[in-house]
Design an enzyme around this catalytic site. Structure first.
Site, PDB file in Angstrom:
ATOM      1  N   HIS A  37       0.832  -1.203   0.000  1.00 16.81           N
ATOM      2  CA  HIS A  37       0.000   0.000   0.000  1.00 16.81           C
ATOM      3  C   HIS A  37       0.862   1.246   0.000  1.00 16.81           C
ATOM      4  O   HIS A  37       1.256   1.734   1.059  1.00 16.81           O
ATOM      5  CB  HIS A  37      -0.895  -0.011   1.242  1.00 16.81           C
ATOM      6  CG  HIS A  37      -1.767  -1.220   1.339  1.00 16.81           C
ATOM      7  ND1 HIS A  37      -1.292  -2.454   1.724  1.00 16.81           N
ATOM      8  CD2 HIS A  37      -3.092  -1.388   1.101  1.00 16.81           C
ATOM      9  CE1 HIS A  37      -2.281  -3.326   1.721  1.00 16.81           C
ATOM     10  NE2 HIS A  37      -3.388  -2.715   1.344  1.00 16.81           N
ATOM     11  N   HIS A 268      -4.038   3.235  -3.282  1.00 11.68           N
ATOM     12  CA  HIS A 268      -4.257   2.672  -1.939  1.00 11.68           C
ATOM     13  C   HIS A 268      -3.492   1.371  -1.720  1.00 11.68           C
ATOM     14  O   HIS A 268      -2.720   1.259  -0.786  1.00 11.68           O
ATOM     15  CB  HIS A 268      -5.750   2.432  -1.665  1.00 11.68           C
ATOM     16  CG  HIS A 268      -5.969   1.516  -0.503  1.00 11.68           C
ATOM     17  ND1 HIS A 268      -6.099   1.965   0.784  1.00 11.68           N
ATOM     18  CD2 HIS A 268      -6.019   0.162  -0.421  1.00 11.68           C
ATOM     19  CE1 HIS A 268      -6.228   0.933   1.600  1.00 11.68           C
ATOM     20  NE2 HIS A 268      -6.192  -0.173   0.892  1.00 11.68           N
ATOM     21  N   GLU A 415     -17.330  -3.925  25.060  1.00  6.57           N
ATOM     22  CA  GLU A 415     -16.529  -5.157  25.167  1.00  6.57           C
ATOM     23  C   GLU A 415     -15.302  -5.114  24.254  1.00  6.57           C
ATOM     24  O   GLU A 415     -14.193  -5.488  24.649  1.00  6.57           O
ATOM     25  CB  GLU A 415     -17.372  -6.390  24.806  1.00  6.57           C
ATOM     26  CG  GLU A 415     -18.518  -6.685  25.765  1.00  6.57           C
ATOM     27  CD  GLU A 415     -19.778  -5.878  25.445  1.00  6.57           C
ATOM     28  OE1 GLU A 415     -19.783  -5.125  24.436  1.00  6.57           O
ATOM     29  OE2 GLU A 415     -20.758  -5.997  26.206  1.00  6.57           O
ATOM     30  N   HIS A 477     -28.245 -15.187  25.535  1.00  4.99           N
ATOM     31  CA  HIS A 477     -27.174 -15.028  26.517  1.00  4.99           C
ATOM     32  C   HIS A 477     -26.434 -16.338  26.816  1.00  4.99           C
ATOM     33  O   HIS A 477     -25.467 -16.331  27.557  1.00  4.99           O
ATOM     34  CB  HIS A 477     -27.738 -14.472  27.828  1.00  4.99           C
ATOM     35  CG  HIS A 477     -28.024 -13.004  27.759  1.00  4.99           C
ATOM     36  ND1 HIS A 477     -28.789 -12.442  26.757  1.00  4.99           N
ATOM     37  CD2 HIS A 477     -27.644 -11.979  28.558  1.00  4.99           C
ATOM     38  CE1 HIS A 477     -28.875 -11.133  26.950  1.00  4.99           C
ATOM     39  NE2 HIS A 477     -28.177 -10.825  28.035  1.00  4.99           N
TER      40      HIS A 477
HETATM   41  C1  LIG Z   1     -11.330  -4.700   9.920  1.00  2.00           C
HETATM   42  C2  LIG Z   1     -10.807  -4.507   8.548  1.00  2.00           C
HETATM   43  N1  LIG Z   1     -11.665  -4.481   7.522  1.00  2.00           N
HETATM   44  C3  LIG Z   1     -11.208  -4.357   6.257  1.00  2.00           C
HETATM   45  C4  LIG Z   1      -9.875  -4.261   6.001  1.00  2.00           C
HETATM   46  C5  LIG Z   1      -9.371  -4.166   4.574  1.00  2.00           C
HETATM   47  N2  LIG Z   1      -8.897  -2.799   4.314  1.00  2.00           N
HETATM   48  C6  LIG Z   1      -7.609  -2.468   4.427  1.00  2.00           C
HETATM   49  S1  LIG Z   1      -7.327  -0.846   4.150  1.00  2.00           S
HETATM   50  C7  LIG Z   1      -8.955  -0.563   3.856  1.00  2.00           C
HETATM   51  C8  LIG Z   1      -9.443   0.814   3.520  1.00  2.00           C
HETATM   52  C9  LIG Z   1      -8.977   1.756   4.513  1.00  2.00           C
HETATM   53  O1  LIG Z   1      -9.224   3.049   4.122  1.00  2.00           O
HETATM   54  P1  LIG Z   1      -8.354   4.192   4.769  1.00  2.00           P
HETATM   55  O2  LIG Z   1      -8.178   3.922   6.197  1.00  2.00           O
HETATM   56  O3  LIG Z   1      -8.972   5.468   4.387  1.00  2.00           O
HETATM   57  O4  LIG Z   1      -6.956   3.977   4.100  1.00  2.00           O
HETATM   58  P2  LIG Z   1      -6.365   4.747   2.827  1.00  2.00           P
HETATM   59  O5  LIG Z   1      -7.045   4.172   1.632  1.00  2.00           O
HETATM   60  O6  LIG Z   1      -6.639   6.176   3.021  1.00  2.00           O
HETATM   61  O7  LIG Z   1      -4.941   4.387   2.869  1.00  2.00           O
HETATM   62  C10 LIG Z   1      -9.687  -1.723   3.994  1.00  2.00           C
HETATM   63  C11 LIG Z   1     -11.141  -1.823   3.789  1.00  2.00           C
HETATM   64  C12 LIG Z   1      -9.014  -4.288   7.109  1.00  2.00           C
HETATM   65  N3  LIG Z   1      -7.699  -4.206   6.974  1.00  2.00           N
HETATM   66  N4  LIG Z   1      -9.501  -4.382   8.368  1.00  2.00           N
END
Ligand SMILES: Cc1ncc(C[n+]2csc(CCOP(=O)(O)OP(=O)(O)O)c2C)c(N)n1
Ligand SMILES: [Mg+2]
Length: 668
Positions: A37, A268, A415, A477
């Site tokens: 990334h 990204h 939690e 529960h």
């Molecule tokens: C809990 C979770 N859901 C989905 C992902 C997959 N994922 C990685 S980065 C991302 C998008 C994140 O967007 P942002 O924080 O704005 O990052 P940017 O594109 O700006 O680098 C996703 C959906 C993940 N790593 N963790």
């Protein structure tokens, strides 16, 4: 270069050039791996440069310096930002070769930052939102430690870089409201406000006003142009003076510097491609070969890395003559104090003699009365079920924004936030966090439990109401599949004690296992004391052991955990009165049993005997002990709402059912 000319060269390197080193390393590493990334590190390079250069208190030569500022890259997909910083500032082991090996097997530069892979990685991130929530635990740790040891030993900030994704995740709400409530004023979150996520513009999926959301949670908020070092600098300086935690919205352009792709989701999570990388070099004015950082730029960064040495040495001198030094060091190492084993055994002996009939959640509270007395490092808490989880002992005072001398956290109905904060406390060092909720709600915090296990952190989950035995609250529960689901997780001990004595043994195991988190599965309903003969040795440490031998040569082995041990013992009586010699094995922890020698396991399972297991949960996990003709008595469906004794009858989890399963098994 000698150090004098290095410093001179460093002084002439401007901030943008330093940030460009991060950008270049990030895009080159992703390009080489053809995976990763680049967008986030390129977008946040300016912000990170200001933070590390002007503010962050750290010493790459002493990464574990207890009074360092914590830096958490919550947007873990931007791992190259962190790896670049660790290399540039001179962390040992984070070499340019490691950067070249980005995302390859065995490299310190794993896909996402992994705790323990390299010094300087404070926590594992990647599951979005976990980092910011873990950082709340670290910031809480700082406040608690400062109160316990004094600000001459503990006085630092916790910084977080979080993305849009971290803030969209539900866990962020739990984390920021907890931090706001506790006024964790030394927590500073730098939000990468680039308005882009994987699917495209954030406007596709959110209309939140994050600034207002944080304000509503009691935070100080600021907004800056994330590519203007002056603005970023001033904002961080201001944040450090605030009496509240601070969010700094940093407006940035994702993939900054890539002329054709910046500002788009294309940067990204994919390599930019050779052409765009070349064009980026042009645009940034970075003519150097891939992975090449010119001497003067590297020297400028190394000077940033060197600036903490003085402060860390001064701190070390303070510790050396500090009257709390021994205790501080013991707790940093995670050692247990003298007297721990004696206290555990005195309790066990007393319980074996008194034989109380108590729920194991009450047993846990009684055990905690002892443990909290000998372990000043425990930080207890519950997600709004204090009276049900029995997590608060008499001497523990609540933690509040006004007073951090307490050791009990009212986590509220959070939690997931609680579990992540406990990870943060454990990672922080010097604390042994435990927190409670109902076992069924492990589902509400499972991602953080998984990180406890992955990061090998000593976190204790006090999970009560562990079966249909909770009764009237009904199937919503009543955990059914949860023990199996938790047992499926690597490096997690699921401990389900049967009485007061086993409960103390399980607590002691949870405390002693430094690299494995523990789930204590505890009953709501009362249970008799089954360990009526005292042993100093922890029988639970073996995971399973023969609790009651057979009269004569055993034909049947009954296996049970927790509340069903009582049922197995009753079934044993029924069978033996029918002339069927039967032994009972208590199984408080399958993971510990699996770690025993093959010989011990064979012996405990009773070679040549028919095996019947009983547990008020699903069968999964028990098959491996049952053999071809074994039986399981337990749950096959969700529960029901009714008084618990009726439920055990209704679902056929009774001594009679166990005995008849054994009898028909013997006939088969
Ligand atoms: C809990 C979770 N859901 C989905 C992902 C997959 N994922 C990685 S980065 C991302 C998008 C994140 O967007 P942002 O924080 O704005 O990052 P940017 O594109 O700006 O680098 C996703 C959906 C993940 N790593 N963790
Ligand atoms: Mg984004």
């Amino acid at each position: 270069m000698d150090s004098g000319s290095m410093t001179m060269a460093a002084e002439t390197v401007n901030q943008t050039t330093m940030a460009n080193a991060i950008r270049a390393l990030s895009m080159d590493a992703v390009e080489q791996a053809n995976s990763g990334h680049p967008g986030m590190p390129m977008g946040m390079a300016d912000v990170a440069t200001v933070l590390f250069k002007d503010f962050l208190k750290f010493d790459p030569k002493w990464p574990q310096w207890p009074n360092r500022d914590r830096f958490v890259l919550s947007a873990g997909h931007g791992s190259m930002l962190l790896y670049s910083l660790l290399y540039l500032t001179g962390y040992e082991g984070m070499t340019i070769e490691e950067i070249r090996k980005f995302r390859q097997l065995g490299a310190k530069t794993a896909g996402h930052p992994e705790y323990g892979m390299a010094p300087g990685i404070e926590t594992t991130t990647g599951p979005l939102g976990q980092g910011i929530a873990t950082a709340v635990g670290m910031a809480l740790g700082e406040r608690l430690a400062a109160s316990q040891f004094g600000t001459d030993l503990v006085d630092h900030y916790t910084y977080v870089i979080a993305g849009d994704g971290c803030l969209m995740e539900g866990i962020s709400q739990e984390a920021i409201t907890l931090a706001g409530h506790l006024k964790l004023s030394k927590l500073i979150v730098l939000w990468d406000d680039n308005k882009i996520t994987i699917d495209g513009a954030t406007s596709l999926s959110t209309s939140d006003d994050e600034i207002k959301r944080f304000q509503a949670a009691g935070w100080n908020t600021l907004s800056v142009d994330g590519h203007d070092p002056r603005e970023v600098h001033d904002a961080i300086a201001q944040a450090r003076q605030s009496g509240k935690p601070t969010l700094i919205g940093c407006r940035t352009i994702i993939g900054f510097g890539a002329p054709n792709k910046q500002g788009t989701a294309a940067t990204h999570g994919a390599a930019l491609g050779a052409e765009e990388v070349a064009a980026t070099r042009q645009m940034l004015g970075w003519p150097h070969a891939p992975f090449e950082v010119p001497d003067d730029v590297l020297a400028a960064w190394r000077a940033v890395g060197a600036k903490g040495a003085k402060a860390s040495a001064a701190w070390h001198a303070v510790l050396a003559s500090h009257d709390k030094r021994a205790e501080f060091e013991r707790r940093q190492k995670g050692d247990l104090p003298a007297g721990f084993a004696e206290a555990v055994n005195a309790f066990k002996k007393q319980m074996s003699e008194e034989k109380p009939k108590k729920a194991t959640r009450q047993a846990s509270q009684a055990a905690l009365e002892v443990l909290n007395g000998v372990l000043p490092e425990t930080i207890g808490g519950s997600a709004d079920l204090t009276g049900s989880n029995n997590t608060k002992t008499v001497a523990l005072k609540p933690v509040s924004a006004e007073d951090f001398s307490g050791r009990y956290v009212y986590y509220g109905i959070r939690e997931h936030g609680m579990a992540a904060a406990m990870n943060g406390l454990a990672l922080y060092g010097g604390f042994l966090p435990y927190g409670g909720t109902f076992l069924v709600f492990t589902d509400y915090c499972r991602p953080a439990i998984r990180l406890s296990a992955l990061m090998k952190q000593r976190v204790v989950y006090v999970m009560t109401h562990d079966s249909i035995g909770l009764g009237e609250d009904g199937p919503t529960h009543q955990p059914v599949e949860h023990l199996a689901a938790l047992r499926a997780m690597p490096n997690l001990n699921v401990l389900r004690p049967a009485d007061m004595v086993e409960t103390m043994e399980c607590w002691a195991l949870a405390v002693e296992n430094r690299e494995t988190p523990s789930i204590l599965a505890l009953t709501r309903q009362g249970l008799p004391t089954v360990r009526t003969e005292h042993t100093d040795e922890s029988l639970s440490a073996r995971g399973a052991y023969e609790l009651r031998p057979a009269q004569g040569e055993a034909r049947v082995t009954l296996l049970a955990s927790g509340s069903e041990v009582e049922i197995a013992l009753d079934a044993q009586k029924l069978l033996q009165s029918d002339g069927i010699a039967t032994r009972v094995v208590s199984v408080p922890c399958m993971e510990l049993f699996e770690a025993q020698s093959a010989d011990y396991r064979r012996q405990v399972l009773g070679p040549g005997t028919l095996r019947v297991a009983v547990e008020a949960g699903v069968r999964q996990c028990w098959d491996r002990y049952l053999g071809d003709n074994g039986h399981f008595v337990g749950m096959k469906s969700f529960g029901e709402s009714a008084p618990y004794k009726e439920l055990y009858q209704h679902f056929g989890i009774t001594a009679e059912a166990v005995a008849s399963a054994a009898q028909s098994g013997l006939k088969a």
